[in-house]
Design a protein around this motif. Structure first.
Motif, mmCIF file in Angstrom:
data_model
loop_
_atom_site.group_PDB
_atom_site.id
_atom_site.type_symbol
_atom_site.label_atom_id
_atom_site.label_comp_id
_atom_site.label_asym_id
_atom_site.label_seq_id
_atom_site.Cartn_x
_atom_site.Cartn_y
_atom_site.Cartn_z
ATOM 1 N N VAL A 134 44.610 -16.154 9.405
ATOM 2 C CA VAL A 134 43.740 -15.299 10.205
ATOM 3 C C VAL A 134 42.484 -16.076 10.586
ATOM 4 O O VAL A 134 42.095 -17.029 9.921
ATOM 5 N N MET A 135 41.872 -15.623 11.676
ATOM 6 C CA MET A 135 40.673 -16.274 12.194
ATOM 7 C C MET A 135 39.521 -15.275 12.155
ATOM 8 O O MET A 135 39.634 -14.154 12.660
ATOM 9 N N PHE A 136 38.435 -15.696 11.527
ATOM 10 C CA PHE A 136 37.220 -14.893 11.390
ATOM 11 C C PHE A 136 36.106 -15.705 12.041
ATOM 12 O O PHE A 136 35.679 -16.711 11.490
ATOM 13 N N GLY A 137 35.710 -15.318 13.247
ATOM 14 C CA GLY A 137 34.812 -16.178 14.016
ATOM 15 C C GLY A 137 35.578 -17.441 14.365
ATOM 16 O O GLY A 137 36.662 -17.377 14.933
ATOM 17 N N GLN A 138 35.051 -18.576 13.974
ATOM 18 C CA GLN A 138 35.737 -19.849 14.220
ATOM 19 C C GLN A 138 36.434 -20.381 12.968
ATOM 20 O O GLN A 138 36.980 -21.483 12.991
ATOM 21 N N ILE A 139 36.417 -19.605 11.893
ATOM 22 C CA ILE A 139 36.995 -20.059 10.629
ATOM 23 C C ILE A 139 38.413 -19.521 10.489
ATOM 24 O O ILE A 139 38.668 -18.340 10.706
ATOM 25 N N ILE A 140 39.324 -20.414 10.117
ATOM 26 C CA ILE A 140 40.730 -20.057 9.946
ATOM 27 C C ILE A 140 41.093 -20.220 8.478
ATOM 28 O O ILE A 140 40.703 -21.195 7.832
ATOM 29 N N GLY A 141 41.840 -19.264 7.962
ATOM 30 C CA GLY A 141 42.282 -19.354 6.569
ATOM 31 C C GLY A 141 43.255 -18.259 6.221
ATOM 32 O O GLY A 141 43.686 -17.478 7.075
#
Length: 106
Positions: A52-59
């Motif tokens: 999943v992507m939260f803002g520009q962070i993927i994890g």
């Protein structure tokens, strides 16, 4: 004591592990779907690989859930929900559907 009383209770850890990508493979979630926490404070976008992507962070669902809340850890299965019609459904419910289908398979 009778045998049923001696049986150990099953734990969540004993259940088959299901990657978040299995929800996509089963057609229960699509890439681009928005996941929300149960209180509607946070949103993350589902990627084709199940991350999943939260803002520009993927994890992972777990990492991003923890990050969104500012916590060291998070059970992403119970934290994240997806809209199904008018209802906001925990993705853990969808994971249980995948497990049920796996149990039916020969």
């Amino acid at each position: 004591l009778e045998d049923p009383l001696l049986a150990l209770a099953s734990s969540k850890r004993s259940e088959p592990r299901i990657p978040s990508s299995a929800l996509i493979e089963a057609g229960l979630v699509k890439a681009g779907d928005i996941l929300r926490d149960g209180k509607g404070r946070f949103e993350a976008v589902v990627r084709p690989d199940g991350a999943v992507m939260f803002g520009q962070i993927i994890g992972s669902i777990h990492k991003i859930g923890a990050l969104a809340q500012g916590l060291p850890a998070c059970n992403g299965w119970t934290f994240w929900h997806v809209r199904k019609g008018a209802a906001l459904v925990p993705i853990d419910v969808l994971r249980q559907r995948v497990r049920a289908e796996m149990a039916k398979a020969p």
